[in-house]
Motif scaffolding. Structure first.
Motif, mmCIF file in Angstrom:
data_model
loop_
_atom_site.group_PDB
_atom_site.id
_atom_site.type_symbol
_atom_site.label_atom_id
_atom_site.label_comp_id
_atom_site.label_asym_id
_atom_site.label_seq_id
_atom_site.Cartn_x
_atom_site.Cartn_y
_atom_site.Cartn_z
ATOM 1 N N VAL A 1 0.840 -1.189 0.000
ATOM 2 C CA VAL A 1 0.000 0.000 0.000
ATOM 3 C C VAL A 1 0.881 1.247 0.000
ATOM 4 C CG1 VAL A 1 -1.877 1.224 1.145
ATOM 5 C CG2 VAL A 1 -1.709 -1.262 1.349
ATOM 6 N N VAL B 1 0.930 5.299 0.587
ATOM 7 C CA VAL B 1 0.155 6.355 1.250
ATOM 8 C C VAL B 1 0.980 7.637 1.251
ATOM 9 C CG1 VAL B 1 -1.131 4.745 2.690
ATOM 10 C CG2 VAL B 1 1.035 5.675 3.508
ATOM 11 N N HIS C 1 -1.953 6.734 8.038
ATOM 12 C CA HIS C 1 -3.086 5.984 7.513
ATOM 13 C C HIS C 1 -3.202 4.593 8.140
ATOM 14 C CE1 HIS C 1 -2.773 9.084 4.392
ATOM 15 N NE2 HIS C 1 -4.004 8.780 4.041
ATOM 16 N N THR C 2 -2.391 4.327 9.143
ATOM 17 C CA THR C 2 -2.381 2.987 9.747
ATOM 18 C C THR C 2 -3.754 2.566 10.265
ATOM 19 O OG1 THR C 2 -0.057 3.253 10.348
ATOM 20 C CG2 THR C 2 -1.294 1.513 11.466
ATOM 21 N N GLN D 1 -6.761 3.434 9.290
ATOM 22 C CA GLN D 1 -7.666 3.141 8.173
ATOM 23 C C GLN D 1 -7.299 1.819 7.494
ATOM 24 O OE1 GLN D 1 -6.154 5.992 8.881
ATOM 25 N NE2 GLN D 1 -7.190 7.785 7.972
ATOM 26 N N ILE D 2 -6.007 1.598 7.313
ATOM 27 C CA ILE D 2 -5.563 0.351 6.683
ATOM 28 C C ILE D 2 -5.917 -0.838 7.556
ATOM 29 C CG2 ILE D 2 -3.534 -0.959 5.925
ATOM 30 C CD1 ILE D 2 -2.246 1.701 5.160
ATOM 31 N N LEU E 1 -9.035 -0.549 0.159
ATOM 32 C CA LEU E 1 -7.840 0.157 0.609
ATOM 33 C C LEU E 1 -7.660 1.473 -0.121
ATOM 34 C CD1 LEU E 1 -5.303 -2.807 0.978
ATOM 35 C CD2 LEU E 1 -6.162 -1.349 2.820
ATOM 36 N N GLN E 2 -7.941 1.490 -1.416
ATOM 37 C CA GLN E 2 -7.810 2.733 -2.176
ATOM 38 C C GLN E 2 -8.787 3.801 -1.685
ATOM 39 O OE1 GLN E 2 -8.011 1.537 -6.388
ATOM 40 N NE2 GLN E 2 -5.887 2.213 -6.532
ATOM 41 N N ARG F 1 -9.566 4.297 1.262
ATOM 42 C CA ARG F 1 -9.073 4.828 2.540
ATOM 43 C C ARG F 1 -7.719 5.512 2.423
ATOM 44 N NH1 ARG F 1 -11.469 2.738 7.193
ATOM 45 N NH2 ARG F 1 -13.577 2.003 6.689
ATOM 46 N N THR F 2 -7.075 5.442 1.246
ATOM 47 C CA THR F 2 -5.713 5.991 1.110
ATOM 48 C C THR F 2 -5.625 7.028 -0.002
ATOM 49 O OG1 THR F 2 -5.090 4.160 -0.360
ATOM 50 C CG2 THR F 2 -4.636 3.883 1.995
ATOM 51 N N SER F 3 -6.672 7.757 -0.221
ATOM 52 C CA SER F 3 -6.696 8.842 -1.203
ATOM 53 C C SER F 3 -6.405 8.355 -2.625
ATOM 54 C CB SER F 3 -5.680 9.935 -0.822
ATOM 55 O OG SER F 3 -5.907 10.398 0.495
ATOM 56 N N GLN G 1 -4.376 6.065 -3.702
ATOM 57 C CA GLN G 1 -2.995 5.697 -4.010
ATOM 58 C C GLN G 1 -2.914 4.240 -4.498
ATOM 59 O OE1 GLN G 1 -0.423 7.700 -4.121
ATOM 60 N NE2 GLN G 1 -1.537 9.490 -3.345
#
Length: 227
Positions: free
Chosen positions: A149, A151, A157-158, A160-161, A207-208, A210-212, A214
């Motif tokens: 991932v 970020v 972002h931990t 959220q991941i 995951l995407q 939650r990670t803008s 990325q």
């Protein structure tokens, strides 16, 4: 004019018939090994040149054994000559090494004129390889994936991941974290075990979100989902 087909003056150990028998048998048995390798190969790293090399190795080793014969001095000379050879290509799979040794062993047996041993050994070992392939011996039912991932740096972002991994995986473990692109991004690696019925694409999309947006990559033993 008489042509003496006996090569004993050169080696004292073999004749033209021995050379023909060793070359033909090593070629046939090495070809069988090549077909068995192709049949039992599963991953995408199949190489035609590697299989052709197996056949060549079997025949070359048989020829070397004929040259060496029982001459100890000649054997040491060949070892010294062959020691200058360096192989740069990395073996892609562990089993590939086993096939190289099998081709070499068959070539040695043919060159030493143990024809029955070479034939029986090749047939038995190839049968074992096919048997293990057919019944999928030693397969591990638990398949783990590697999740990569990316970020933005400077943001944590931990949580959220972790929330996504808890939802879509039955277990996960942080492997490493490193910075990329001059420190603009952090790249985080996890090993995970997806829950039953969960597709890698679902994990990537979650995951995407939650990670803008990325880049997220899920690597498995056979393929990868990369967005």
């Amino acid at each position: 004019m008489n042509f003496d087909l006996d090569l004993q003056e050169l080696s004292g150990t073999f004749s033209v018939a021995d050379v023909v028998a060793a070359m033909v048998l090593s070629f046939l048995l090495s070809t069988v090994i090549g077909y068995v390798y192709r049949y039992t190969h599963r991953n995408v790293s199949y190489s035609q040149s590697y299989v052709q090399t197996l056949v060549i190795v079997g025949m070359v080793v048989a020829l070397i054994m004929l040259v060496v014969g029982s001459n100890l001095a000649r054997a040491f000379s060949l070892v010294g000559a062959l020691s200058v050879i360096r192989f740069r290509n990395a073996i892609k799979e562990t089993r590939d090494v086993g096939f190289v040794f099998l081709a070499m062993a068959i070539g040695m047996a043919c060159g030493a004129r143990f024809y029955t041993l070479a034939a029986v050994g090749a047939v038995v070992i190839c049968a074992v390889v096919v048997f293990m392939h057919k019944f999928d011996w030693f397969a591990l039912d638990v398949q783990r994936q590697v999740v990569k991932v990316q970020v933005p740096a400077g943001e944590d972002h931990t949580p959220q991941i972790r929330d996504v991994l808890i939802k879509y995986t039955s277990e996960f473990e942080l492997v490493s974290t490193e910075t990329i692109r001059g420190g603009a991004l952090n790249e985080v690696f996890y090993t995970v075990r997806l829950k039953k019925g969960t597709a890698p694409g679902e994990l990537v999309s979650a995951l995407q979100a939650r990670t803008s947006g990325q880049r997220v990559t899920v690597l498995t033993g056979y393929d990868s989902t990369d967005l």
